[in-house]
Design a protein around this motif. Structure first.
Motif, mmCIF file in Angstrom:
data_model
loop_
_atom_site.group_PDB
_atom_site.id
_atom_site.type_symbol
_atom_site.label_atom_id
_atom_site.label_comp_id
_atom_site.label_asym_id
_atom_site.label_seq_id
_atom_site.Cartn_x
_atom_site.Cartn_y
_atom_site.Cartn_z
ATOM 1 N N GLN A 2 0.832 -1.205 0.000
ATOM 2 C CA GLN A 2 0.000 0.000 0.000
ATOM 3 C C GLN A 2 0.868 1.256 0.000
ATOM 4 O OE1 GLN A 2 -2.506 -0.673 3.422
ATOM 5 N NE2 GLN A 2 -4.209 -1.352 2.171
ATOM 6 N N ASN B 207 2.337 1.592 -3.367
ATOM 7 C CA ASN B 207 1.294 2.019 -4.288
ATOM 8 C C ASN B 207 1.090 3.526 -4.231
ATOM 9 O OD1 ASN B 207 -0.800 1.889 -6.114
ATOM 10 N ND2 ASN B 207 -2.336 1.320 -4.608
ATOM 11 N N GLN C 293 -0.380 -3.100 -7.623
ATOM 12 C CA GLN C 293 -1.791 -3.318 -7.331
ATOM 13 C C GLN C 293 -2.154 -4.793 -7.440
ATOM 14 O OE1 GLN C 293 -3.676 -0.657 -10.096
ATOM 15 N NE2 GLN C 293 -3.653 1.072 -8.668
ATOM 16 N N SER D 172 -3.537 -7.143 -4.429
ATOM 17 C CA SER D 172 -4.750 -7.946 -4.535
ATOM 18 C C SER D 172 -4.469 -9.403 -4.176
ATOM 19 C CB SER D 172 -5.318 -7.836 -5.942
ATOM 20 O OG SER D 172 -6.440 -8.662 -6.094
ATOM 21 N N LYS E 123 1.815 6.276 -7.211
ATOM 22 C CA LYS E 123 0.788 7.210 -7.665
ATOM 23 C C LYS E 123 1.332 8.636 -7.677
ATOM 24 C CE LYS E 123 -3.348 4.622 -6.305
ATOM 25 N NZ LYS E 123 -4.528 4.592 -5.409
#
Length: 299
Positions: A158, A161, A251, A255, A165
């Motif tokens: 996370q 991630n 991502q 998942s 971004k």
């Protein structure tokens, strides 16, 4: 000593809650007793009563006791909801989905087991004192080994991630700025060429050769700058594509880690026990429905 099948920490938490419930129950029973005592002292002062007077006294007492009992039942229900809220909130922080079996709340065997546990804990003269730990945070079940590693990996992915971004956003901004600057340079070149045409006569008067050399040098320098900007733009576009691929990869890993964590939780003993209990209850319901259908057909 009766046991509930929990570890020492959770069993102490249960005892603390039962201590709280016993104190609330004792206070409410004292309130009900005081209702009867008040009735005796305020209304039962005569030796004989008519049927209507007795009915009136009992109706008043019924209303008071009904209100007290209803208030306590409502408060108990709300208290249990707050307790469940604490458990679910802490479970959600670790991506766990807890489930409850309402039918087990009326299991006479389990209720008797809880009663025996309460009797052993609060009536025995040799019971051990409960250490009051200041608001400990609950730890999710089976929070060891692979599950703990999966939780850490999810947090790491996370964070990565979010970083990707932010990096992607910066690269897109740089690419946009580069395109804007390229457009401005191209417009400046067009203006320079137009200005050169408009001042052709003046250039001849001042020395066409020197000015042409100057213009050629400017064009060469400008073309170099434009080529550098183009290369920079290509580099930014490549970085943008790489960042997007990295983002998709992270991502996907996130998942997969969440699915693995969910799978690990479903393999725990608590989940299997809950699933087995639910299956048994479903079988019992199916059997009862078959019996009911049989009786209806006979009628």
């Amino acid at each position: 000593m009766a046991e509930l099948g929990l570890n020492e920490h959770h069993q102490n938490e249960v005892i603390n809650y039962m201590r709280f419930a016993r104190s609330k129950r004792g206070l409410r029973l004292k309130t009900v007793d005081s209702c009867f005592q008040d009735l005796k002292e305020s209304r039962l002062v005569e030796e004989t009563f008519t049927v209507d007077e007795v009915s009136e006294v009992l109706s008043g007492l019924q209303a008071v006791v009904h209100s007290e009992v209803e208030s306590e039942l409502i408060n108990t229900a709300y208290t249990n909801v707050l307790l469940l809220r604490q458990l679910f909130s802490q479970a959600e922080k670790w991506y766990l989905k807890l489930q409850t079996d309402i039918s087990e709340l009326e299991n006479r065997g389990l209720l008797e087991q809880v009663a025996e546990f309460e009797k052993a804990e609060f009536t025995s003269s040799n019971k051990k004192p409960i250490i009051d730990i200041t608001k400990p945070k609950l730890v999710p079940i089976n929070e060891v080994g692979t599950t703990e590693l999966l939780n850490k990996e999810i947090l790491r992915l996370q964070e990565e991630n979010e970083k990707l971004k932010l990096r992607l956003k910066n690269i897109e901004m740089q690419a946009t700025n580069a395109l804007d600057e390229k457009s401005k340079l191209e417009q400046a070149l067009q203006d320079l060429q137009l200005d050169q045409g408009n001042q052709k006569d003046f250039i001849k008067a001042q020395g066409l050769s020197d000015l042409q050399n100057t213009v050629a040098a400017l064009k060469s320098e400008f073309q170099k700058t434009l080529n550098d900007k183009t290369e920079n733009q290509k580099s930014l576009e490549e970085n943008l594509a790489t960042a997007k691929h990295d983002l998709l990869r992270v991502q996907e890993q996130l998942s997969m880690a969440e699915k693995e964590l969910e799978k690990k939780f479903q393999q725990t003993a608590a989940y299997r026990n809950m699933k087995e209990i639910l299956t048994k209850k479903n079988d019992q319901i199916k059997d009862l429905r078959k019996r009911l259908a049989k009786y209806e057909s006979e009628d």
